[in-house]
Design a protein around this motif. Structure first.
Motif, PDB file in Angstrom:
ATOM      1  N   GLU A 177       6.046  22.988  53.305  1.00  0.00           N
ATOM      2  CA  GLU A 177       7.312  22.954  54.043  1.00  0.00           C
ATOM      3  C   GLU A 177       8.420  23.650  53.257  1.00  0.00           C
ATOM      4  O   GLU A 177       9.243  24.377  53.827  1.00  0.00           O
ATOM      5  CB  GLU A 177       7.710  21.507  54.340  1.00  0.00           C
ATOM      6  N   ALA A 178       8.445  23.444  51.941  1.00  0.00           N
ATOM      7  CA  ALA A 178       9.446  24.104  51.106  1.00  0.00           C
ATOM      8  C   ALA A 178       9.283  25.618  51.152  1.00  0.00           C
ATOM      9  O   ALA A 178      10.265  26.364  51.261  1.00  0.00           O
ATOM     10  CB  ALA A 178       9.343  23.606  49.667  1.00  0.00           C
ATOM     11  N   ALA A 179       8.028  26.078  51.086  1.00  0.00           N
ATOM     12  CA  ALA A 179       7.765  27.516  51.150  1.00  0.00           C
ATOM     13  C   ALA A 179       8.210  28.098  52.487  1.00  0.00           C
ATOM     14  O   ALA A 179       8.721  29.224  52.554  1.00  0.00           O
ATOM     15  CB  ALA A 179       6.278  27.784  50.927  1.00  0.00           C
ATOM     16  N   ALA A 180       8.052  27.322  53.547  1.00  0.00           N
ATOM     17  CA  ALA A 180       8.466  27.786  54.874  1.00  0.00           C
ATOM     18  C   ALA A 180       9.978  27.927  54.962  1.00  0.00           C
ATOM     19  O   ALA A 180      10.497  28.878  55.578  1.00  0.00           O
ATOM     20  CB  ALA A 180       7.961  26.813  55.949  1.00  0.00           C
ATOM     21  N   VAL A 181      10.715  26.998  54.359  1.00  0.00           N
ATOM     22  CA  VAL A 181      12.178  27.089  54.349  1.00  0.00           C
ATOM     23  C   VAL A 181      12.619  28.328  53.581  1.00  0.00           C
ATOM     24  O   VAL A 181      13.494  29.092  54.032  1.00  0.00           O
ATOM     25  CB  VAL A 181      12.810  25.821  53.737  1.00  0.00           C
ATOM     26  N   VAL A 182      12.019  28.538  52.422  1.00  0.00           N
ATOM     27  CA  VAL A 182      12.346  29.721  51.617  1.00  0.00           C
ATOM     28  C   VAL A 182      12.049  30.994  52.396  1.00  0.00           C
ATOM     29  O   VAL A 182      12.854  31.940  52.415  1.00  0.00           O
ATOM     30  CB  VAL A 182      11.559  29.703  50.286  1.00  0.00           C
ATOM     31  N   GLU A 183      10.904  31.055  53.069  1.00  0.00           N
ATOM     32  CA  GLU A 183      10.531  32.241  53.835  1.00  0.00           C
ATOM     33  C   GLU A 183      11.495  32.475  54.984  1.00  0.00           C
ATOM     34  O   GLU A 183      11.851  33.636  55.287  1.00  0.00           O
ATOM     35  CB  GLU A 183       9.108  32.089  54.362  1.00  0.00           C
ATOM     36  N   THR A 184      11.941  31.409  55.633  1.00  0.00           N
ATOM     37  CA  THR A 184      12.908  31.549  56.720  1.00  0.00           C
ATOM     38  C   THR A 184      14.194  32.187  56.216  1.00  0.00           C
ATOM     39  O   THR A 184      14.756  33.090  56.860  1.00  0.00           O
ATOM     40  CB  THR A 184      13.224  30.175  57.345  1.00  0.00           C
ATOM     41  N   ILE A 185      14.686  31.727  55.069  1.00  0.00           N
ATOM     42  CA  ILE A 185      15.911  32.287  54.498  1.00  0.00           C
ATOM     43  C   ILE A 185      15.702  33.752  54.119  1.00  0.00           C
ATOM     44  O   ILE A 185      16.537  34.614  54.426  1.00  0.00           O
ATOM     45  CB  ILE A 185      16.354  31.465  53.280  1.00  0.00           C
ATOM     46  N   LYS A 186      14.589  34.045  53.466  1.00  0.00           N
ATOM     47  CA  LYS A 186      14.322  35.420  53.042  1.00  0.00           C
ATOM     48  C   LYS A 186      14.121  36.363  54.227  1.00  0.00           C
ATOM     49  O   LYS A 186      14.501  37.535  54.173  1.00  0.00           O
ATOM     50  CB  LYS A 186      13.089  35.452  52.139  1.00  0.00           C
ATOM     51  N   SER A 187      13.532  35.851  55.314  1.00  0.00           N
ATOM     52  CA  SER A 187      13.275  36.698  56.482  1.00  0.00           C
ATOM     53  C   SER A 187      14.563  37.189  57.131  1.00  0.00           C
ATOM     54  O   SER A 187      14.558  38.174  57.872  1.00  0.00           O
ATOM     55  CB  SER A 187      12.437  35.929  57.512  1.00  0.00           C
ATOM     56  N   LYS A 188      15.666  36.502  56.832  1.00  0.00           N
ATOM     57  CA  LYS A 188      16.968  36.903  57.367  1.00  0.00           C
ATOM     58  C   LYS A 188      17.795  37.670  56.347  1.00  0.00           C
ATOM     59  O   LYS A 188      18.998  37.888  56.542  1.00  0.00           O
ATOM     60  CB  LYS A 188      17.732  35.661  57.826  1.00  0.00           C
ATOM     61  N   GLY A 189      17.151  38.061  55.246  1.00  0.00           N
ATOM     62  CA  GLY A 189      17.839  38.853  54.228  1.00  0.00           C
ATOM     63  C   GLY A 189      18.473  38.045  53.122  1.00  0.00           C
ATOM     64  O   GLY A 189      19.176  38.603  52.273  1.00  0.00           O
TER      65      GLY A 189
END
Length: 245
Positions: free
Chosen positions: A42-54
């Motif tokens: 779940e933590a990795a998914a949050v990080v990926e969501t933030i990174k996917s938006k720049g």
């Protein structure tokens, strides 16, 4: 973006309210560091969501009940991004049950996460925080108004957090750092779903007749963390749909 170039440290940021705050901070331009205990995916998914938006973000596995580990996580955030502008003490340990049934181990675990960990993370963050810094506690309306039985230890933990925050506002006011508590009422999360067992007791007490959403709490957190909230200090900010009206 309200938090452009700010560095935010969010404890318990992998799920629920913490995840919503971390993602919203990322949307507003903050560099985000979040901690988690067990929820690595779940933590990795949050990080990926933030990174996917720049945005910029990373997660650290850290037990919020271990003071040394918490301090190390804050130091890593500061070493990576050069500072800590915002700390959100969100990690929690639930201890439901009547006082007669709470074990010493449960009591100590609640204090470790809800008070000792909050103290350690905040004290460490202040070593890397300058004027304009923001301390945000995610408390609970239960720390102020107890609507039902079986939450005595939780109420004590959240009440202590609120008192700590108000005292910090006094201690840090001349440094230009604010300290505030957000007091959510019933929020629809995995730990307290709107269709869960508690709903039948809670919903009749809520003026809005619904559970809140994690993104609604995150929106309030963004405002409190922003520059325009510089004169909000030592406040208890309820977001409870009228539960305690």
């Amino acid at each position: 973006m309200k938090l452009q170039d700010k560095v935010a440290f969010v404890t318990g940021g992998s799920r629920g309210i913490g995840a919503a705050i971390a993602e919203r901070f990322g949307d507003e331009g903050a560099k985000v560091v979040l901690t988690y205990k067990n929820s690595a995916d779940e933590a990795a998914a949050v990080v990926e969501t933030i990174k996917s938006k720049g945005g910029e973000a990373f997660a650290i596995q850290a037990d919020s009940g271990d003071e040394a580990v918490v301090r190390g996580a804050v130091r890593k955030a500061a070493a990576t991004f050069g500072k800590v502008d915002i700390i959100v003490n969100n990690a929690m340990f639930g201890t439901p049950g009547r006082i007669e049934d709470v074990t010493s181990q449960e009591f100590e675990a609640a204090l470790a996460v809800g008070l000792r960990g909050v103290f350690a993370a905040t004290q460490e963050a202040l070593l890397h925080m300058g004027s304009g810094g923001r301390i945000i506690m995610i408390g609970s309306t239960i720390g102020d108004v107890v609507n039902f039985e079986g939450v005595s230890v939780y109420a004590m933990m959240k009440g202590g957090m609120a008192s700590f925050s108000r005292a910090l506002a006094r201690d840090l006011g001349t440094r230009g750092i604010t300290s505030n508590v957000i007091l959510p009422g019933p929020i629809d999360t995995d730990g307290n779903p709107a269709d869960g067992g508690m709903a039948k007791f809670v919903l009749p007490l809520v003026a809005a007749k619904r559970y809140g959403r994690a993104d609604e709490v995150a929106a309030l957190a963004v405002h409190v963390a922003s520059e325009e909230a510089g004169f909000i200090n030592g406040a208890l900010l309820k977001i409870d749909g009228g539960l305690t009206a």
